[in-house]
Design a protein around this motif. Structure first.
Motif, PDB file in Angstrom:
ATOM      1  N   TYR A 144     -31.128 -12.884  16.109  1.00 48.05           N
ATOM      2  CA  TYR A 144     -30.831 -14.303  15.943  1.00 48.05           C
ATOM      3  C   TYR A 144     -31.892 -15.236  16.523  1.00 48.05           C
ATOM      4  CZ  TYR A 144     -26.287 -13.057  14.141  1.00 48.05           C
ATOM      5  OH  TYR A 144     -25.281 -12.553  13.353  1.00 48.05           O
ATOM      6  N   VAL A 145     -32.880 -14.691  17.208  1.00 48.52           N
ATOM      7  CA  VAL A 145     -33.922 -15.507  17.847  1.00 48.52           C
ATOM      8  C   VAL A 145     -33.258 -16.635  18.634  1.00 48.52           C
ATOM      9  CG1 VAL A 145     -36.200 -16.540  17.538  1.00 48.52           C
ATOM     10  CG2 VAL A 145     -35.297 -15.027  15.786  1.00 48.52           C
ATOM     11  N   LYS A 146     -32.293 -16.247  19.452  1.00 50.43           N
ATOM     12  CA  LYS A 146     -31.524 -17.217  20.229  1.00 50.43           C
ATOM     13  C   LYS A 146     -31.504 -16.828  21.696  1.00 50.43           C
ATOM     14  CE  LYS A 146     -27.884 -19.046  17.178  1.00 50.43           C
ATOM     15  NZ  LYS A 146     -26.404 -19.125  17.046  1.00 50.43           N
ATOM     16  N   PRO A 147     -31.511 -17.824  22.584  1.00 49.62           N
ATOM     17  CA  PRO A 147     -31.176 -17.530  23.977  1.00 49.62           C
ATOM     18  C   PRO A 147     -29.751 -16.975  24.049  1.00 49.62           C
ATOM     19  CG  PRO A 147     -32.109 -19.733  23.763  1.00 49.62           C
ATOM     20  CD  PRO A 147     -31.822 -19.247  22.373  1.00 49.62           C
ATOM     21  N   ILE A 148     -29.518 -16.088  24.979  1.00 52.92           N
ATOM     22  CA  ILE A 148     -28.214 -15.438  25.080  1.00 52.92           C
ATOM     23  C   ILE A 148     -27.080 -16.449  25.175  1.00 52.92           C
ATOM     24  CG2 ILE A 148     -26.783 -14.083  26.677  1.00 52.92           C
ATOM     25  CD1 ILE A 148     -29.318 -12.365  27.192  1.00 52.92           C
ATOM     26  N   GLU A 149     -27.277 -17.519  25.939  1.00 54.79           N
ATOM     27  CA  GLU A 149     -26.202 -18.488  26.141  1.00 54.79           C
ATOM     28  C   GLU A 149     -25.860 -19.274  24.881  1.00 54.79           C
ATOM     29  OE1 GLU A 149     -30.052 -20.514  27.442  1.00 54.79           O
ATOM     30  OE2 GLU A 149     -29.130 -18.510  27.532  1.00 54.79           O
ATOM     31  N   ARG A 150     -26.720 -19.200  23.855  1.00 53.65           N
ATOM     32  CA  ARG A 150     -26.466 -19.923  22.611  1.00 53.65           C
ATOM     33  C   ARG A 150     -25.790 -19.060  21.551  1.00 53.65           C
ATOM     34  NH1 ARG A 150     -29.231 -24.538  21.721  1.00 53.65           N
ATOM     35  NH2 ARG A 150     -27.647 -24.762  20.095  1.00 53.65           N
ATOM     36  N   GLY A 194     -28.636 -24.213  32.936  1.00 52.35           N
ATOM     37  CA  GLY A 194     -27.811 -25.393  33.137  1.00 52.35           C
ATOM     38  C   GLY A 194     -27.166 -25.895  31.864  1.00 52.35           C
ATOM     39  N   GLU A 195     -27.243 -25.091  30.784  1.00 51.98           N
ATOM     40  CA  GLU A 195     -26.654 -25.485  29.511  1.00 51.98           C
ATOM     41  C   GLU A 195     -25.313 -24.788  29.324  1.00 51.98           C
ATOM     42  OE1 GLU A 195     -29.179 -24.819  26.231  1.00 51.98           O
ATOM     43  OE2 GLU A 195     -30.828 -26.038  27.009  1.00 51.98           O
ATOM     44  N   PRO A 196     -24.365 -25.441  28.644  1.00 49.93           N
ATOM     45  CA  PRO A 196     -23.094 -24.779  28.342  1.00 49.93           C
ATOM     46  C   PRO A 196     -23.293 -23.694  27.305  1.00 49.93           C
ATOM     47  CG  PRO A 196     -23.216 -26.890  27.211  1.00 49.93           C
ATOM     48  CD  PRO A 196     -24.425 -26.811  28.111  1.00 49.93           C
ATOM     49  N   THR A 197     -22.383 -22.721  27.294  1.00 48.25           N
ATOM     50  CA  THR A 197     -22.437 -21.698  26.255  1.00 48.25           C
ATOM     51  C   THR A 197     -21.967 -22.287  24.942  1.00 48.25           C
ATOM     52  OG1 THR A 197     -20.201 -20.957  26.790  1.00 48.25           O
ATOM     53  CG2 THR A 197     -22.030 -19.865  27.915  1.00 48.25           C
ATOM     54  N   ASP A 198     -22.341 -21.616  23.851  1.00 47.57           N
ATOM     55  CA  ASP A 198     -21.947 -22.064  22.521  1.00 47.57           C
ATOM     56  C   ASP A 198     -20.584 -21.476  22.205  1.00 47.57           C
ATOM     57  OD1 ASP A 198     -21.648 -22.736  19.874  1.00 47.57           O
ATOM     58  OD2 ASP A 198     -23.755 -22.374  19.375  1.00 47.57           O
ATOM     59  N   GLU A 199     -19.554 -22.302  22.238  1.00 43.42           N
ATOM     60  CA  GLU A 199     -18.191 -21.829  22.003  1.00 43.42           C
ATOM     61  C   GLU A 199     -17.655 -22.259  20.656  1.00 43.42           C
ATOM     62  OE1 GLU A 199     -16.736 -19.741  23.791  1.00 43.42           O
ATOM     63  OE2 GLU A 199     -18.026 -19.760  25.547  1.00 43.42           O
ATOM     64  N   GLU A 200     -18.519 -22.790  19.799  1.00 46.96           N
ATOM     65  CA  GLU A 200     -18.047 -23.251  18.493  1.00 46.96           C
ATOM     66  C   GLU A 200     -17.832 -22.073  17.572  1.00 46.96           C
ATOM     67  OE1 GLU A 200     -20.782 -26.087  17.004  1.00 46.96           O
ATOM     68  OE2 GLU A 200     -20.466 -27.501  18.630  1.00 46.96           O
TER      69      GLU A 200
END
Length: 200
Positions: A144-150, A194-200
């Protein structure tokens, strides 16, 4: 059919080669043969040698919007390297979108971030969580080429139910802890940025 872990490694090496050409950085990925990002030809050589062990070759297919990595059996080609369409069985081919769901140009940054998160999980929580965090880093970066938290809840579920059982090669202890490991890793990643996780 080409094993998933070989596909993942071929994709990783291809991304590193492309990143080397586009950015000209000199980072060391830690491979046994000490490949460097400043030497894209050696990444491609390692990829091609890996694929050849399984009777496969790689090529890139590009258009105006994206580039895909195509892995297919080498017996599709004649002695001049031309595809013989009578030999083609599309079920044997593997396609990986190099642009990913995220921005493909950011892959090296995403990879470094996710590796740092996995290493922090290993330091702070030990095993088996460190091992599982590294597998989640593989999944988030290569697929996904994404940071884990996203990673979205659906993507994390895909990791747990599909990617990890097929590609994680866990032992019983690692397997039993993986859901907790994912929670710890996502939390560690979010705390790091410091970013929220992606919960959508």
């Amino acid at each position: 059919m080409l094993p998933d872990d070989i596909c993942d490694e071929a994709e990783r090496l291809t991304r590193l080669a492309r990143d080397a050409e586009q950015r000209g950085d000199a980072e060391t990925p830690g491979d046994d043969d000490r490949l460097t990002v400043s030497d894209p030809d050696r990444y491609r050589q390692r990829r091609d040698e890996l694929l050849a062990e399984h009777g496969y070759v790689a090529r890139l297919r590009s258009d105006d919007t994206e580039t895909q990595l195509i892995l297919h059996p080498d017996d599709w080609l004649d002695e001049d390297g031309i595809v013989v369409f009578e030999r083609v069985d599309t079920d044997e081919a593997v396609e990986r979108r190099l642009s990913g769901t995220g921005d493909g140009d950011d892959w090296a940054d995403v990879e470094a971030h996710n590796r740092a998160v996995a290493e922090r999980v290993a330091r702070e929580h030990g095993e088996p969580h460190g091992y599982n965090a590294a597998r989640l880093a593989d999944f988030a970066g290569n697929h996904y080429v994404k940071p884990i938290e996203r990673l979205t809840p659906a993507e994390r579920a895909e990791f747990l139910t599909d990617y990890y059982p097929r590609n994680g090669f866990p032992d019983a202890t690692q397997r039993s802890a993986v859901e907790t490991s994912v929670e710890l890793t996502v939390e560690t990643a979010a705390n790091r940025t410091g970013e929220p996780t992606d919960e959508e």
